[in-house]
Design a protein around this motif. Structure first.
Motif, mmCIF file in Angstrom:
data_model
loop_
_atom_site.group_PDB
_atom_site.id
_atom_site.type_symbol
_atom_site.label_atom_id
_atom_site.label_comp_id
_atom_site.label_asym_id
_atom_site.label_seq_id
_atom_site.Cartn_x
_atom_site.Cartn_y
_atom_site.Cartn_z
ATOM 1 N N GLY A 97 42.794 38.113 42.545
ATOM 2 C CA GLY A 97 43.762 37.096 42.948
ATOM 3 C C GLY A 97 44.846 36.950 41.905
ATOM 4 O O GLY A 97 45.491 37.916 41.508
ATOM 5 N N GLU A 98 45.043 35.726 41.419
ATOM 6 C CA GLU A 98 46.064 35.461 40.403
ATOM 7 C C GLU A 98 45.539 35.616 38.979
ATOM 8 O O GLU A 98 46.295 35.427 38.022
ATOM 9 C CB GLU A 98 46.611 34.035 40.586
ATOM 10 C CG GLU A 98 47.311 33.812 41.911
ATOM 11 C CD GLU A 98 48.499 34.751 42.083
ATOM 12 O OE1 GLU A 98 49.275 34.912 41.124
ATOM 13 O OE2 GLU A 98 48.643 35.337 43.182
ATOM 14 N N SER A 99 44.280 35.972 38.843
ATOM 15 C CA SER A 99 43.697 36.113 37.509
ATOM 16 C C SER A 99 43.989 37.500 36.941
ATOM 17 O O SER A 99 44.769 38.264 37.503
ATOM 18 C CB SER A 99 42.182 35.866 37.562
ATOM 19 O OG SER A 99 41.656 35.847 36.254
ATOM 20 N N ARG A 100 43.389 37.818 35.825
ATOM 21 C CA ARG A 100 43.660 39.061 35.117
ATOM 22 C C ARG A 100 42.380 39.838 34.857
ATOM 23 O O ARG A 100 41.269 39.295 34.818
ATOM 24 C CB ARG A 100 44.345 38.773 33.777
ATOM 25 C CG ARG A 100 45.769 38.236 33.924
ATOM 26 C CD ARG A 100 46.702 39.325 34.406
ATOM 27 N NE ARG A 100 48.084 38.850 34.564
ATOM 28 C CZ ARG A 100 48.594 38.443 35.702
ATOM 29 N NH1 ARG A 100 47.826 38.392 36.803
ATOM 30 N NH2 ARG A 100 49.851 38.043 35.784
ATOM 31 N N SER A 146 39.239 36.669 34.549
ATOM 32 C CA SER A 146 38.020 36.513 35.350
ATOM 33 C C SER A 146 37.131 37.752 35.310
ATOM 34 O O SER A 146 35.929 37.661 35.522
ATOM 35 C CB SER A 146 38.380 36.183 36.806
ATOM 36 O OG SER A 146 39.126 37.239 37.379
ATOM 37 N N LYS A 171 47.854 43.718 36.974
ATOM 38 C CA LYS A 171 47.014 42.558 36.701
ATOM 39 C C LYS A 171 46.214 42.702 35.403
ATOM 40 O O LYS A 171 45.401 41.841 35.076
ATOM 41 C CB LYS A 171 46.031 42.331 37.853
ATOM 42 C CG LYS A 171 46.710 42.004 39.182
ATOM 43 C CD LYS A 171 45.672 41.897 40.297
ATOM 44 C CE LYS A 171 46.329 41.529 41.616
ATOM 45 N NZ LYS A 171 46.774 40.115 41.652
#
Length: 267
Positions: free
Chosen positions: A143-146, A197, A177
């Motif tokens: 998602g928006e995490s790395r 994450s 990402k």
């Protein structure tokens, strides 16, 4: 003969003089031995937990002074190239050791493959669920995490991780990402803290950190073998460094490394 000269010659014949001379020689010799005993080890960051334990065992049994310096293999190799006072180098891949050998900066007769490791995908927290690397959409799951990784074009763990993700067809989607770090332990810390994450680290790193869970193991054939060569650096305390390297390659240290999750290089 003058009285002064006679007195001087008599002092030379005195047992007290010779005992003092022997004591002074022993003191100087002991001080020199202490200086020679200092061994500085430059080692890949991923060896820290196991190598700290092995070094403590060696200090206890021999009294040898050891200084352990951990970082990414390329940073350590460059420091040696610039003349840093290292006596022993343990790299997380053969490439950086090859560079130093080509420049005559290591004793190639001392070089050996010390350890092996494997590559895993980790997630933040102790209860993360496992996944199938070949079927999972890792970019979608992030998602928006790395995804935390060591430098993918310089540090061995990052190089291996990029190769594995490319082999699995995941790299193109994941590359934007990726949060790159100076070494693999820094990538581990990002995941343990929740700042990323997921992350790609060695199996030994994951074993040393309770704040992460291994959710998948990368297939061995998806990346080059993870081998740790070690060698004595030229120009330093070479005899003492070789003695420590012999210990690290012996049964006592081997049991420590295996307990911490490392493998034999021939595996």
């Amino acid at each position: 003969m003058s009285a002064y000269l006679a007195s001087f010659l008599n002092s030379l014949a005195s047992p007290v003089f010779w005992r003092s001379l022997v004591a002074a020689g022993a003191l100087i010799s002991g001080m020199a031995g202490q200086l020679q005993a200092e061994v500085t080890v430059f080692a890949a960051a991923s060896t820290k937990t196991a190598l700290d334990e092995a070094a403590a065992s060696y200090r206890d049994s021999t009294g040898q002074k050891l200084t352990l310096s951990y970082a990414g293999s390329p940073a350590l190799a460059r420091q040696i190239q610039l003349g840093a006072p290292a006596d022993l180098f343990i790299s997380a891949n053969p490439g950086w050791m090859d560079v130093l050998q080509q420049e005559g900066l290591i004793d190639e007769t001392s070089r050996l493959d010390l350890l092996a490791n494997s590559l895993v995908l980790i997630a933040h927290g102790p209860g993360a669920l496992p996944l199938d690397l070949e079927a999972a959409d890792l970019a979608g799951r992030l998602g928006e995490s790395r995804l935390a990784m060591a430098l993918v074009d310089a540090v061995p763990a990052g190089i291996y991780g990029k190769a594995a993700l490319m082999a699995l067809g995941q790299w193109n989607e994941l590359a934007p990402k990726v949060a790159q770090t100076a070494n693999v332990r820094a990538a581990l810390a990002l995941v343990a803290s929740g700042e990323a994450s997921m992350g790609v680290v060695y199996a030994t790193d994951a074993k040393a950190e309770d704040g992460v869970t291994v959710i998948a193991a990368f297939p061995a054939d998806s990346h080059p073998p993870v081998i740790y060569p070690a060698a004595v650096v030229t120009g330093g305390n070479m005899a003492e460094a070789k003695a420590f390297l012999d210990f690290l390659n012996g049964p006592a240290a081997r049991s420590i490394f295996l307990h911490r999750g490392f493998g034999e290089p021939q595996e």
